[in-house]
Design an enzyme around this catalytic site. Sequence first.
Site, PDB file in Angstrom:
ATOM      1  N   CYS A 105       0.868  -1.179   0.000  1.00  0.00           N
ATOM      2  CA  CYS A 105       0.000   0.000   0.000  1.00  0.00           C
ATOM      3  C   CYS A 105       0.902   1.224   0.000  1.00  0.00           C
ATOM      4  CB  CYS A 105      -0.859  -0.068   1.269  1.00  0.00           C
ATOM      5  SG  CYS A 105      -1.866   1.388   1.537  1.00  0.00           S
ATOM      6  N   CYS A 112      -2.931  15.090   3.036  1.00  0.00           N
ATOM      7  CA  CYS A 112      -4.084  14.969   2.150  1.00  0.00           C
ATOM      8  C   CYS A 112      -5.003  16.157   2.402  1.00  0.00           C
ATOM      9  CB  CYS A 112      -4.832  13.669   2.438  1.00  0.00           C
ATOM     10  SG  CYS A 112      -6.248  13.390   1.348  1.00  0.00           S
ATOM     11  N   CYS A 116     -11.633  14.024   4.984  1.00  0.00           N
ATOM     12  CA  CYS A 116     -12.589  13.007   5.448  1.00  0.00           C
ATOM     13  C   CYS A 116     -12.478  12.925   6.977  1.00  0.00           C
ATOM     14  CB  CYS A 116     -12.301  11.649   4.809  1.00  0.00           C
ATOM     15  SG  CYS A 116     -12.394  11.716   3.002  1.00  0.00           S
ATOM     16  N   CYS A 119     -10.501   9.952   8.879  1.00  0.00           N
ATOM     17  CA  CYS A 119      -9.216   9.489   8.344  1.00  0.00           C
ATOM     18  C   CYS A 119      -8.074  10.321   8.902  1.00  0.00           C
ATOM     19  CB  CYS A 119      -9.225   9.575   6.821  1.00  0.00           C
ATOM     20  SG  CYS A 119      -7.677   9.047   6.065  1.00  0.00           S
ATOM     21  N   GLY A 162      -2.919  10.344   1.076  1.00  0.00           N
ATOM     22  CA  GLY A 162      -3.099  11.207  -0.088  1.00  0.00           C
ATOM     23  C   GLY A 162      -4.227  10.802  -1.014  1.00  0.00           C
ATOM     24  N   GLU A 163      -4.581  11.714  -1.895  1.00  0.00           N
ATOM     25  CA  GLU A 163      -5.615  11.457  -2.894  1.00  0.00           C
ATOM     26  C   GLU A 163      -4.925  11.329  -4.264  1.00  0.00           C
ATOM     27  OE1 GLU A 163      -8.745  10.592  -3.267  1.00  0.00           O
ATOM     28  OE2 GLU A 163      -8.396  10.818  -5.420  1.00  0.00           O
ATOM     29  N   SER A 194      -7.097   4.053  -5.631  1.00  0.00           N
ATOM     30  CA  SER A 194      -8.274   4.326  -4.810  1.00  0.00           C
ATOM     31  C   SER A 194      -8.526   5.826  -4.748  1.00  0.00           C
ATOM     32  CB  SER A 194      -8.030   3.779  -3.396  1.00  0.00           C
ATOM     33  OG  SER A 194      -9.138   4.020  -2.572  1.00  0.00           O
ATOM     34  N   SER A 217     -13.965   5.269  -2.762  1.00  0.00           N
ATOM     35  CA  SER A 217     -14.286   5.378  -1.341  1.00  0.00           C
ATOM     36  C   SER A 217     -15.640   6.069  -1.204  1.00  0.00           C
ATOM     37  CB  SER A 217     -13.189   6.175  -0.624  1.00  0.00           C
ATOM     38  OG  SER A 217     -11.984   5.456  -0.666  1.00  0.00           O
ATOM     39  N   HIS A 219     -18.556   5.218   1.131  1.00  0.00           N
ATOM     40  CA  HIS A 219     -18.860   5.390   2.562  1.00  0.00           C
ATOM     41  C   HIS A 219     -20.295   5.773   2.906  1.00  0.00           C
ATOM     42  CE1 HIS A 219     -14.642   4.845   2.852  1.00  0.00           C
ATOM     43  NE2 HIS A 219     -14.326   6.050   2.467  1.00  0.00           N
ATOM     44  N   ASN A 293     -11.376   1.862  11.718  1.00  0.00           N
ATOM     45  CA  ASN A 293     -10.172   1.703  12.535  1.00  0.00           C
ATOM     46  C   ASN A 293     -10.010   2.975  13.355  1.00  0.00           C
ATOM     47  OD1 ASN A 293      -9.259  -0.823  11.379  1.00  0.00           O
ATOM     48  ND2 ASN A 293      -8.780   0.351   9.536  1.00  0.00           N
ATOM     49  N   CYS A 336      -6.129   0.906   7.421  1.00  0.00           N
ATOM     50  CA  CYS A 336      -6.757   1.929   6.583  1.00  0.00           C
ATOM     51  C   CYS A 336      -7.041   3.178   7.389  1.00  0.00           C
ATOM     52  CB  CYS A 336      -8.103   1.460   6.072  1.00  0.00           C
ATOM     53  SG  CYS A 336      -7.992   0.230   4.828  1.00  0.00           S
TER      54      CYS A 336
HETATM   55  N1  SAH Z   1      -7.771   9.226  -0.863  1.00  0.00           N
HETATM   56  C1  SAH Z   1      -7.963   7.906  -1.418  1.00  0.00           C
HETATM   57  C2  SAH Z   1      -6.888   6.957  -0.985  1.00  0.00           C
HETATM   58  C3  SAH Z   1      -6.868   6.609   0.490  1.00  0.00           C
HETATM   59  S1  SAH Z   1      -7.434   5.001   0.610  1.00  0.00           S
HETATM   60  C4  SAH Z   1      -9.352   7.419  -1.062  1.00  0.00           C
HETATM   61  O1  SAH Z   1     -10.048   8.096  -0.329  1.00  0.00           O
HETATM   62  O2  SAH Z   1      -9.757   6.381  -1.568  1.00  0.00           O
HETATM   63  C5  SAH Z   1      -7.735   4.749   2.250  1.00  0.00           C
HETATM   64  C6  SAH Z   1      -9.034   4.009   2.431  1.00  0.00           C
HETATM   65  O3  SAH Z   1      -9.254   3.806   3.831  1.00  0.00           O
HETATM   66  C7  SAH Z   1     -10.189   4.829   1.945  1.00  0.00           C
HETATM   67  O4  SAH Z   1     -11.224   4.032   1.489  1.00  0.00           O
HETATM   68  C8  SAH Z   1     -10.567   5.527   3.218  1.00  0.00           C
HETATM   69  O5  SAH Z   1     -11.823   6.093   3.141  1.00  0.00           O
HETATM   70  C9  SAH Z   1     -10.454   4.418   4.216  1.00  0.00           C
HETATM   71  N2  SAH Z   1     -10.331   4.913   5.581  1.00  0.00           N
HETATM   72  C10 SAH Z   1      -9.911   6.133   5.966  1.00  0.00           C
HETATM   73  N3  SAH Z   1      -9.925   6.248   7.304  1.00  0.00           N
HETATM   74  C11 SAH Z   1     -10.368   5.077   7.789  1.00  0.00           C
HETATM   75  C12 SAH Z   1     -10.563   4.568   9.109  1.00  0.00           C
HETATM   76  N4  SAH Z   1     -10.314   5.312  10.183  1.00  0.00           N
HETATM   77  N5  SAH Z   1     -11.011   3.310   9.232  1.00  0.00           N
HETATM   78  C13 SAH Z   1     -11.238   2.548   8.138  1.00  0.00           C
HETATM   79  N6  SAH Z   1     -11.042   2.955   6.876  1.00  0.00           N
HETATM   80  C14 SAH Z   1     -10.617   4.212   6.692  1.00  0.00           C
END
Ligand code: SAH
Length: 362
Positions: A105, A112, A116, A119, A162-163, A194, A217, A219, A293, A336
Site C-alpha cells: 500500500c 491529504c 474526510c 481518516c 493522499g488522494e 483508490s 471510497s 462510505h 479503525n 486503513c
Molecule cells: N484518498 C484515497 C486513498 C486513500 S485510501 C481514497 O479516499 O480512496 C484509504 C481508504 O481507507 C479509503 O477508502 C478511506 O476512506 C479508508 N479509511 C480512511 N480512514 C479510515 C478509518 N479510520 N477506518 C477505516 N477505513 C478508513
Amino acid sequence: MPSLVDLDPPGLRDELSAAGFPPSHATHILRRFYARQGTLDTWPEQIGPRIARWLREQEPAPATKLHTRHESADGTVKLLLSLNDGKSIETVLMPAHRPGRAAGCVSSQVGCAMGCTFCASTRNGLDRNLRPGEIVEQFLHLQREAAAMDRRLTSLVFMGMGEPMHNLDNVIAAIHRIADPAMGGLGWRQITVSTVGIVPGIDALADADLNVHLALSLHAADDETRSRIVPVNNRYPVADVMAAARRFADRTHRIPTIEYCLLAGVNDSPLHARRLAELMAGFRAHVNLIPYNTIAGADYRAPEERATMQFLQCLRDANIIVHVRETRGDPINAACGQLRNLNSLELHAPVLVPSPGIPGEG
Ligand code: SAH
C-alpha cells in the site's frame, strides 16, 4: 542523470546515447533494475562492466530513506520513509493469506487535502505531492520487504496517504515504471488506484488506458450522510461519482471496488445498507466493508459485529458481491485511514521502536 526510478526506456536511451553507450541496452537495464528490487549490484555480462560502472556512478542518492520499520503481530510491516526535504510518508506491506504473496500500500501525497472526518491522513492537511520516483521507491522498499519474508509483492494499492487523483500525472508516471511490461515489475491488473471520488480524475484514469483497477471510497449512498463524512461530496455528489465509476467500468472492463468504512451510528444502519443496495443495482462492482479503525482525536466508533453482519447480509440478499475487510496492522497504526504524515520525524521516535532494517538499508 536522473535516478533510474525516474527514467523510462526512451529516457534512459537518451542518457545512454549522450554518454556514448549503445541505447539498445535501456530496456534490459531497467528490467534488470526492477527485477533486482532497485539494486545496481549485479549486472549481466552483455551489458558490460563499463556501463555498469557508469550507471553506479550516475545513480543519485535515493529520494526516500527508511527511517523506521515497524512490524505487527499479524505480519503487517509499516515503513516510515523520510524524503530528501525532511518530510515523511508511510508505506505498508501486508502478507497475503496465500503463501508466498504480499500486498503493498503506497502513499501518493504527503498529507491529504480531502478532510474526510474519520481518516488520519488528512489531519495536517496537504503538504505536497509525491514525485514519481518517490512513489516508485516505495514500491521498491515493499519489494525488498516482501523478499525478506520470502514473499513476492503481487499487488499494489494506492491506499496510503493522499488522494491519487490530485497527483494523477505523477501517479500515472509511477505506474508506468512499476507496471510497464518493458520493465516488468508488476502487471497493470495488480495495481489499484483508490479515490475519494474525484470525477475528472476517474475519467482521466480511464483515458490513460492503463488497465489498472479502480476503488471508490463511497462510505454512504446518500448525499446527506456522505457530505457529513466526506466533504468533497459537496463538489462531486454520490450520483456523479457512481456515474464516473460506471463509465470507468464500461471503458476498462475492470470491476471497480466500492469501499465503505462502517462508522457506528453514522452509516451502518439497515437503512443505509438498503440505500447502498439500491444504488448498486445493476452495477457490476464489489463492495468492500471496512469496519472503522480507531484514529486519535476522532469521535467515531467501530460498528458492532452484529451491525456489520446485518449490513453484509442486506447487500448479499440483493445479490451484491461484498466482503468485510479484515483489519490488518492495527497495533502499529498501519490500518486503513491510520497513516499520517508527521511534521517532525523525531516526533515519531518515542512511539515507534526501530527494528533491524533490511540489509543494505541505512
Ligand atoms: N484518498 C484515497 C486513498 C486513500 S485510501 C481514497 O479516499 O480512496 C484509504 C481508504 O481507507 C479509503 O477508502 C478511506 O476512506 C479508508 N479509511 C480512511 N480512514 C479510515 C478509518 N479510520 N477506518 C477505516 N477505513 C478508513
